[in-house]
Write an enzyme that holds these catalytic residues in place. Sequence first.
Site, PDB file in Angstrom:
ATOM      1  N   ASP A   1       0.856  -1.172   0.000  1.00 22.02           N
ATOM      2  CA  ASP A   1       0.000   0.000   0.000  1.00 22.02           C
ATOM      3  C   ASP A   1       0.907   1.242   0.000  1.00 22.02           C
ATOM      4  OD1 ASP A   1      -2.182   1.685  -0.021  1.00 22.02           O
ATOM      5  OD2 ASP A   1      -3.253   0.659   1.578  1.00 22.02           O
TER       6      ASP A   1
HETATM    7  C1  NOJ Z   1      -4.025   4.043  -0.049  1.00 21.58           C
HETATM    8  C2  NOJ Z   1      -5.200   3.125   0.092  1.00 21.58           C
HETATM    9  O1  NOJ Z   1      -5.126   2.428   1.314  1.00 21.58           O
HETATM   10  C3  NOJ Z   1      -5.314   2.114  -1.033  1.00 21.58           C
HETATM   11  O2  NOJ Z   1      -6.533   1.454  -0.906  1.00 21.58           O
HETATM   12  C4  NOJ Z   1      -5.192   2.780  -2.368  1.00 21.58           C
HETATM   13  O3  NOJ Z   1      -5.295   1.817  -3.389  1.00 21.58           O
HETATM   14  C5  NOJ Z   1      -3.876   3.521  -2.437  1.00 21.58           C
HETATM   15  N1  NOJ Z   1      -3.832   4.520  -1.400  1.00 21.58           N
HETATM   16  C6  NOJ Z   1      -3.655   4.194  -3.787  1.00 21.58           C
HETATM   17  O4  NOJ Z   1      -4.529   5.229  -3.979  1.00 21.58           O
END
Ligand code: NOJ
Length: 711
Positions: free
Chosen positions: A246
């Site tokens: 993430d």
């Molecule tokens: C953080 C989020 O937790 C995740 O779900 C997302 O895909 C990413 N940012 C990218 O935007």
Amino acid sequence: MTLEEKLGQLAQYRWSWRDDTVKEQYRQYIREGRVGSFLGIAGVGHTRELQRLAVEESRLKIPLLFAEDVIHGWRTTFPVPLAEAGSWDPAAVERSARIAAIEASAMGLHWTFAPMVDIARDPRWGRIVEGSGEDPYLGSVMAAARVRGFSRGGDLSAPNTLLACAKHFAAYGGAEGGRDYNTVELSERTLREIYLEPFRAAVQAGAGSIMSAFNEVNGVPMTANGWMINDILRGEWGFTGLVVSDYTAVAELQPHGVAANRAEAGVLALAAGVDIDMVSGIYGNDLEELVRQGKLDEALVDQAVRRVLEAKYRLGLFDDPYRYHDAEREKTSLLTPEHLAAAREMARKSIVLLKNEKEILPLSKNLKTLAVIGALADDRRSSLGPWSGAGDTADVVTLLEGIERALPASAKILYAEGYDKKTFTDRGGFARAIQAAKSAEAVILVLGETAGMSGEASNRASLDLPGEQEALARAIHAVGKPLVVVLMNGRPLSINWLVEGSFGAENVPAILETWFLGVQTGPAAADVLFGDYNPGGKLPATFPRSAGQIPIYYNHKNTGRPPIAGEHYTSQYLDLPFTPLYPFGYGLSYTTFEYGAPRLSVPEMEFIDTLTVEVNVTNTGKRPGDEVVQFYIQDEVASVTRPVKQLRGFRRIHLEPGETQTVTFQLTFEDLAFYNQEMQWVVEPGFFKVFLGGNSVEVQEARFEIRSGKL
Ligand code: NOJ
């Protein structure tokens, strides 16, 4: 490939629209082969230009991957995932994901960070809105449907498919206190039976990638959790795709307290099986030196690179790196009439009728005056919901506009904002709202949350209606006109007063849960409000009476002292009933349904047999309508405690007035199995109950026996 080029494939950066220096730096990275993928960029013009740099100006000409959060529709914004789950209609949900893929791929994207398959047993957690609610079975069915929709079951040969990414692996929804990113502590049994199930389903459905979660599980941050990524995901389940971290999660291994510096964080993540570093810049900048010094095995790098290249192959990018960058396709694929019609249909199917006393709904279209109260009724931004992709507020038909369109021009609609939707705390609009209610034959009162109140990091400690909304509801109710409350919100809410009233006062007779329905909010809600569509959605998550009841979910254990009203030494509260406000699976219709007694194909069976359970469902009312027939089981006595109910099947059926349908479910070994004390996946002999009904509480029961169990 040089070591630098290999590590480049593992580096993902966020495109910068504003900063020219960063843009130039990223262009240079592309030329040097120091980046494998981007997020934060879409549109054929932009993506094509970067792809050109990669395949014409870099040494190895490896195409880039463009990724984005394509969560509920893309330009045609569909209902938020929690709402879609409430349709209990996997075919419709698959179609929603398919359309999202068609639109997003037409804008140059190859890869979506979806579906979000986290089980959420805590509605304070803002990200409950992005998933399918509290149940692993419903969650697994929806996870698989979305994967099929995005990627046609992992067949990425057509350029209108997206590489799917089941996230956030794993147990992210188990965050303590409902606070995003927070610590998760749970048993391996709960982890496997509840939180991992939808991921397993997504993998089986062909998900090409998995995102590791921000949180720790039992002391080990997921970005460094080799047991869960390498051993369970890849080893046990045979997943061969990509794992991406993430956002900045590799760097976050430092504040987690398991890595002393960036390089250590990178080594931990790579060794745990995380192939791509989203945005931390660690794989791209901090690992080369370690490999050269012999402190990091280059084979680990090679393995991750192979997975990235394989994804690019599967997407057909080595045959034609521009296949996702077709300006003509982009022009003709977005917001088509067909996509809008599907969005409206999905939205209607997602609406849950919570209450309808005195058959106040549907409203007549012959009303001469109707008051619509509540600023959310005309809030374009909130209608789209959180994570609204390329959704444009200009495309939204709001609830107010939908009502205006549905009624004849002669009808007078008295709109009053009632509250200030930034804070909900101002009572300045009450007087006008009350006046509107007084002047109208009936009132639609729109209450809830703005889109920004759920989603990432948008957690709430209270589940009550924010601000002064309940006070407004009381004031409008006191006017005494037929009243319908329409809820717009991203999580279950403790709307006790609306549902039950207080001090014997009469309460709100009709409540419609619409969540955030996307661009077609207005037409879909109006279809239901005025009876052109009979609502059939069911809650994908329990509505508590108070945040103090959390965790509260239907598939709980019985305990040694299950709650009994009035009996003190049982598991309950002094100040609130132990029951939820609305149970999982709940939802009404404008018609009524009756269930016959469940029929079992055999009263007892050997563990290997398949049991068939049948039930007759009849539409006993006057309107055609949909019913979601739900099928639960309970293992009565086992070597470890088992949930009081577990969903094992469901079907949304359509019945004409007076019509009866027989709905059949099959029970297999997998449906009855669980992890015993030795963590073996077993079915144990003994008695099981089956329950069939229209929600998790009002059910018909039957029983059968399994004579012999086996591992
Ligand atoms: C953080 C989020 O937790 C995740 O779900 C997302 O895909 C990413 N940012 C990218 O935007």
